[in-house]
Design a protein around this motif. Structure first.
Motif, mmCIF file in Angstrom:
data_model
loop_
_atom_site.group_PDB
_atom_site.id
_atom_site.type_symbol
_atom_site.label_atom_id
_atom_site.label_comp_id
_atom_site.label_asym_id
_atom_site.label_seq_id
_atom_site.Cartn_x
_atom_site.Cartn_y
_atom_site.Cartn_z
ATOM 1 N N ALA A 145 6.005 1.748 3.185
ATOM 2 C CA ALA A 145 6.818 2.571 2.292
ATOM 3 C C ALA A 145 8.294 2.202 2.394
ATOM 4 N N THR A 146 8.746 1.857 3.599
ATOM 5 C CA THR A 146 10.146 1.483 3.778
ATOM 6 C C THR A 146 10.477 0.223 2.985
ATOM 7 N N LEU A 147 9.618 -0.786 3.059
ATOM 8 C CA LEU A 147 9.863 -2.027 2.329
ATOM 9 C C LEU A 147 9.739 -1.825 0.818
ATOM 10 N N ALA A 148 8.795 -1.012 0.398
ATOM 11 C CA ALA A 148 8.633 -0.752 -1.035
ATOM 12 C C ALA A 148 9.800 0.038 -1.602
ATOM 13 N N GLY A 149 10.553 0.705 -0.740
ATOM 14 C CA GLY A 149 11.696 1.491 -1.196
ATOM 15 C C GLY A 149 12.987 0.712 -1.256
ATOM 16 N N LEU A 150 12.940 -0.593 -1.025
ATOM 17 C CA LEU A 150 14.170 -1.389 -1.018
ATOM 18 C C LEU A 150 14.738 -1.620 -2.410
ATOM 19 N N ALA A 151 13.906 -1.548 -3.434
ATOM 20 C CA ALA A 151 14.384 -1.796 -4.791
ATOM 21 C C ALA A 151 13.493 -1.083 -5.783
ATOM 22 N N PRO A 152 14.033 -0.637 -6.919
ATOM 23 C CA PRO A 152 13.211 0.014 -7.941
ATOM 24 C C PRO A 152 12.102 -0.926 -8.417
ATOM 25 N N GLY A 153 10.926 -0.366 -8.589
ATOM 26 C CA GLY A 153 9.808 -1.153 -9.101
ATOM 27 C C GLY A 153 9.048 -1.947 -8.063
ATOM 28 N N ALA A 154 9.503 -1.928 -6.811
ATOM 29 C CA ALA A 154 8.781 -2.666 -5.763
ATOM 30 C C ALA A 154 7.425 -2.005 -5.523
ATOM 31 N N ARG A 155 6.419 -2.801 -5.269
ATOM 32 C CA ARG A 155 5.077 -2.250 -5.056
ATOM 33 C C ARG A 155 4.256 -3.210 -4.208
ATOM 34 N N TRP A 156 3.247 -2.626 -3.586
ATOM 35 C CA TRP A 156 2.308 -3.411 -2.776
ATOM 36 C C TRP A 156 1.073 -3.739 -3.593
ATOM 37 N N GLN A 157 0.657 -5.000 -3.521
ATOM 38 C CA GLN A 157 -0.637 -5.434 -4.045
ATOM 39 C C GLN A 157 -1.414 -5.988 -2.854
ATOM 40 N N GLY A 158 -2.202 -5.120 -2.223
ATOM 41 C CA GLY A 158 -2.867 -5.507 -0.993
ATOM 42 C C GLY A 158 -1.839 -5.694 0.105
ATOM 43 N N THR A 159 -1.758 -6.895 0.652
ATOM 44 C CA THR A 159 -0.771 -7.185 1.695
ATOM 45 C C THR A 159 0.434 -7.940 1.133
ATOM 46 N N THR A 160 0.551 -7.984 -0.183
ATOM 47 C CA THR A 160 1.665 -8.680 -0.828
ATOM 48 C C THR A 160 2.641 -7.671 -1.397
ATOM 49 N N LEU A 161 3.912 -7.822 -1.068
ATOM 50 C CA LEU A 161 4.961 -6.955 -1.606
ATOM 51 C C LEU A 161 5.582 -7.647 -2.816
ATOM 52 N N GLU A 162 5.568 -6.976 -3.958
ATOM 53 C CA GLU A 162 6.084 -7.560 -5.186
ATOM 54 C C GLU A 162 7.378 -6.878 -5.614
ATOM 55 N N PHE A 163 8.332 -7.687 -6.079
ATOM 56 C CA PHE A 163 9.575 -7.191 -6.662
ATOM 57 C C PHE A 163 9.685 -7.735 -8.082
#
Length: 304
Positions: A145-163
């Motif tokens: 959740a901390t990493l996904a909160g670094l930028a708007p629209g960030a999301r997890w797809q499995g073990t991949t964090l997408e921006f």
């Protein structure tokens, strides 16, 4: 050095938040900084040898001036291939032309003095506040959740964090981890840099430079900005947009902008009752005001 090159990029970007800062800085900017404006584009995707990770400015400048020639040539080719065409003198850097490197050294020194040094206490205070804020989120929500909160629209797809990005780039860490670098200058999409030391993600700090108060101010104001900190303090009990505008002598549109930012950070909530919009602190906001994390942990959703 990273903040220095990002500041040079911001001087060329039409970012409304930095309009006044950009106007003031450009007005007093010495001509000797000009070469950096030719080398670093508004996208901030300039040559990586300009912003090595360092312990301070002197160490960083030494690394810039001693950058391996193959690395310099590779980075200049990358910048050219991306469509940015630096001035002809920059091509001489790849040939280790002594005069070209003197021009670059003078430009970096002047930029540090006239762009960065004047605001360094505020920049450092913003960095410290950002780190404290992320550590709190990490303890309460976990790493995903901390990493996904670094930028708007960030999301997890499995073990991949997408921006969201204009570039289609995939970075594989291979177990080596990633270092986060918040920037008080950068407000765009996260940037990824791959150095010999590892992979680094530059992302916009919660509070950009124009909203940072004097570092002697309280920590909450340093983190959120003075106006938003005041609004948060007022919302320990429900108040309407009109109430806040009247009490703080602000336009309703300005209050709505600030409360929107606080709501996006999960520090406040809002609900409409007829024509009025009521705002109040969330447990996370109250925890930030009181320094308590117990209510924060109960309120935040659990993430796997």
């Amino acid at each position: 050095m990273v903040e220095l090159t990002l500041a040079i990029a911001v001087l060329q970007r039409p970012d409304p938040l930095f309009t006044l800062w950009r106007r003031r800085t450009l007005h007093t900017l010495p001509r000797s900084v000009g070469p950096l404006l030719e080398l670093v584009p508004a996208t901030a995707k300039g040559p990586l040898f300009l912003d090595p990770l360092s312990l301070g400015f002197d160490d960083g400048l030494d690394q810039v001036l001693s950058a391996p020639t193959p690395f310099v040539r590779t980075e200049l080719r990358r910048v050219h291939a991306a469509g940015h065409r630096p001035a002809p003198w920059t091509r001489l850097l790849a040939d280790r032309d002594r005069e070209a490197w003197k021009i670059l050294e003078h430009a970096v020194r002047a930029a540090n003095t006239d762009v960065l040094a004047r605001s360094w206490d505020r920049i450092r205070a913003g960095f410290d506040a950002e780190r404290a804020w992320r550590v709190q989120l990490l303890a309460a929500q976990g790493i995903r959740a901390t990493l996904a909160g670094l930028a708007p629209g960030a999301r997890w797809q499995g073990t991949t964090l997408e921006f969201d990005s204009t570039d289609n780039v995939e970075i594989t860490l291979d177990g080596h981890g990633i270092t986060l670098l918040p920037s008080v200058f950068w407000t765009g999409r996260p940037l990824v840099g791959r150095y010999a030391e590892g992979t680094f993600l530059v992302y916009p700090a919660t509070t950009p430079l124009p909203l940072l108060d004097d570092p002697s101010a309280n920590a909450l104001a340093t983190l959120l900005g003075g106006t938003r900190a005041t609004i948060l303090e007022q919302l320990t009990r429900p108040r309407t947009t009109t109430d806040l505008a009247r009490q703080l002598d602000l336009a309703k549109s300005s209050v709505s902008e600030h409360t929107g930012a606080l709501r996006a950070a999960h520090l406040t909530t809002a609900h409409r009752d007829g024509k009025s919009v009521w705002h109040t602190c969330t447990p996370l906001g109250l925890g930030l005001l009181t320094g308590s994390t117990s209510t924060t942990k109960r309120w935040l959703p659990q993430r796997n």
